[in-house]
Design an enzyme around this catalytic site. Structure first.
Site, short mmCIF file in Angstrom:
data_model
loop_
_atom_site.label_atom_id
_atom_site.label_comp_id
_atom_site.label_asym_id
_atom_site.label_seq_id
_atom_site.Cartn_x
_atom_site.Cartn_y
_atom_site.Cartn_z
N PHE A 45 3.39 -1.68 -1.99
CA PHE A 45 2.89 -1.59 -0.61
C PHE A 45 2.83 -2.97 0.06
O PHE A 45 2.77 -3.06 1.27
CB PHE A 45 1.53 -0.89 -0.55
CG PHE A 45 0.39 -1.71 -1.09
CD1 PHE A 45 -0.27 -2.61 -0.27
CD2 PHE A 45 -0.03 -1.58 -2.40
CE1 PHE A 45 -1.33 -3.37 -0.76
CE2 PHE A 45 -1.08 -2.33 -2.90
CZ PHE A 45 -1.72 -3.23 -2.08
N ARG A 46 2.85 -4.02 -0.74
CA ARG A 46 2.81 -5.36 -0.16
C ARG A 46 4.16 -5.79 0.40
O ARG A 46 4.23 -6.71 1.21
CB ARG A 46 2.40 -6.39 -1.22
CG ARG A 46 0.98 -6.22 -1.72
CD ARG A 46 0.72 -7.17 -2.89
NE ARG A 46 -0.29 -6.65 -3.77
CZ ARG A 46 -0.06 -5.85 -4.79
NH1 ARG A 46 1.17 -5.48 -5.07
NH2 ARG A 46 -1.04 -5.42 -5.55
N GLN A 113 -1.94 -1.41 -13.18
CA GLN A 113 -2.43 -1.81 -11.86
C GLN A 113 -2.01 -0.76 -10.82
O GLN A 113 -2.35 -0.88 -9.66
CB GLN A 113 -1.84 -3.18 -11.48
CG GLN A 113 -2.31 -4.29 -12.41
CD GLN A 113 -1.59 -5.60 -12.17
OE1 GLN A 113 -0.36 -5.68 -12.17
NE2 GLN A 113 -2.34 -6.66 -11.97
N ILE A 115 -1.71 3.04 -9.02
CA ILE A 115 -2.71 4.05 -8.66
C ILE A 115 -2.08 5.42 -8.51
O ILE A 115 -2.71 6.36 -8.03
CB ILE A 115 -3.42 3.66 -7.33
CG1 ILE A 115 -2.38 3.47 -6.20
CG2 ILE A 115 -4.23 2.38 -7.50
CD1 ILE A 115 -3.01 3.26 -4.82
N ASP A 116 -0.81 5.56 -8.94
CA ASP A 116 -0.05 6.78 -8.64
C ASP A 116 -0.19 7.90 -9.67
O ASP A 116 0.28 9.01 -9.45
CB ASP A 116 1.43 6.44 -8.45
CG ASP A 116 1.97 5.55 -9.56
OD1 ASP A 116 1.76 5.88 -10.75
OD2 ASP A 116 2.59 4.51 -9.24
N HIS A 131 -6.95 -0.40 -10.92
CA HIS A 131 -7.12 -0.32 -9.46
C HIS A 131 -7.43 1.10 -8.99
O HIS A 131 -7.30 1.40 -7.81
CB HIS A 131 -5.88 -0.89 -8.76
CG HIS A 131 -5.68 -2.35 -9.00
ND1 HIS A 131 -4.50 -3.01 -8.73
CD2 HIS A 131 -6.52 -3.29 -9.53
CE1 HIS A 131 -4.63 -4.29 -9.06
NE2 HIS A 131 -5.83 -4.48 -9.56
N CYS A 162 -19.56 18.40 4.07
CA CYS A 162 -20.90 17.95 4.49
C CYS A 162 -20.83 17.04 5.71
O CYS A 162 -21.86 16.64 6.26
CB CYS A 162 -21.62 17.23 3.34
SG CYS A 162 -21.16 15.49 3.17
N ASN A 223 10.46 -7.88 -16.60
CA ASN A 223 10.27 -7.83 -15.15
C ASN A 223 11.58 -8.24 -14.48
O ASN A 223 12.33 -9.05 -15.01
CB ASN A 223 9.15 -8.78 -14.74
CG ASN A 223 8.67 -8.53 -13.32
OD1 ASN A 223 8.46 -7.38 -12.94
ND2 ASN A 223 8.51 -9.57 -12.54
#
Ligand SMILES: [Zn+2]
Length: 248
Positions: A45-46, A113, A115-116, A131, A162, A223
């Site tokens: 996303f960065r 790291q 979040i998916d 994260h 609510c 990487n």
């Protein structure tokens, strides 16, 4: 071309070495970052592509912060749904291989790291999500749980029955990582005999500092681009992680 041939041979040798290390290890821990998910079609996303900068007024680091979430909640969710929720994404060869190793009793934990939730989708069970996860969402008022589909399909700001605002259980900038997840991650890394670091440039602290706890035999960095750690590792492969693990 001579250069390409040489590079090809080097990669083959790297894979052979990696295979040897994996075979000799029985307490593997994997530490992964955004690069693990890019091969599943989830962009970091960065990363700011052309389309991105045209569409959003604020830099991603600002949008994904606690202050921004509180002050510009609707814009936060617009970005979040668009750039961070990829509910159709499927696990790739890296996720699959790690899940297989866990089933075979050779892998202790995946520290991620991301979040998916793709590691869990591939079958991994011991996943430490530094994260948080897009799959957990809680009402800020009453604590009621909502799944990712609810957030994705709710228009504007997602509200609980609510009336409270629902917040994704992801760690935003300015927020603390979960202390329990940190402790478990460090414990797993301390116990590991092999640490594979994949798909991260190791630029994100404090998470990147965790690998200093490793006392095992083999530290491998895989990487696409060079990372700050490459000098310290036993093997370093500059290739996409899914492509590499898929060959083992
Ligand atoms: Zn509520």
């Amino acid at each position: 071309m001579v250069w390409t041939e040489k590079e090809g041979m080097d990669v083959e040798e790297d894979i052979r070495q990696l295979k040897g290390m994996v075979e000799k290890s029985h307490r593997i821990v994997f530490f992964g970052g955004a690069g693990v998910s890019t091969e599943s079609g989830i962009p970091d996303f960065r990363s700011s592509g052309g389309l991105y900068s045209q569409k959003y007024k604020y830099p991603p680091e600002q949008v994904v912060s606690h202050t921004f979430f509180i002050s510009h909640t609707e814009e936060f969710f617009e970005f979040y749904r668009d750039r961070m929720m990829f509910l159709d994404a499927r696990p790739n060869a890296a996720h699959e291989k790690l899940a297989k190793w866990e089933k075979e009793g050779e892998l202790l934990a995946v520290v991620t790291q991301n979040i998916d939730g793709l590691h869990q989708l591939a079958g991994s069970r011991h996943v430490l999500e530094l994260h948080g996860s897009i799959h957990r969402n809680y009402c800020m008022q009453c604590g009621k749980f909502y799944d990712a589909g609810y957030i994705k399909n709710a228009g504007g700001i997602p509200h609980c029955e609510c009336g409270g605002i629902i917040k994704p259980d992801v760690v935003l900038y300015e927020e603390q990582l979960d202390a329990q997840v940190i402790r478990e991650s460090i414990r797993a890394i301390e116990k590991a005999d092999m640490l594979i670091i994949g798909g991260t440039s190791l630029a994100v602290y404090p998470a990147a500092g965790f690998i200093d706890y490793f006392k095992g035999k083999y530290m491998v960095v895989i990487n696409k681009s060079a990372t700050v750690r490459d000098v310290h590792c036993d093997l370093c492969i500059q290739k996409p992680i899914g492509e590499v693990l898929g060959q083992l």
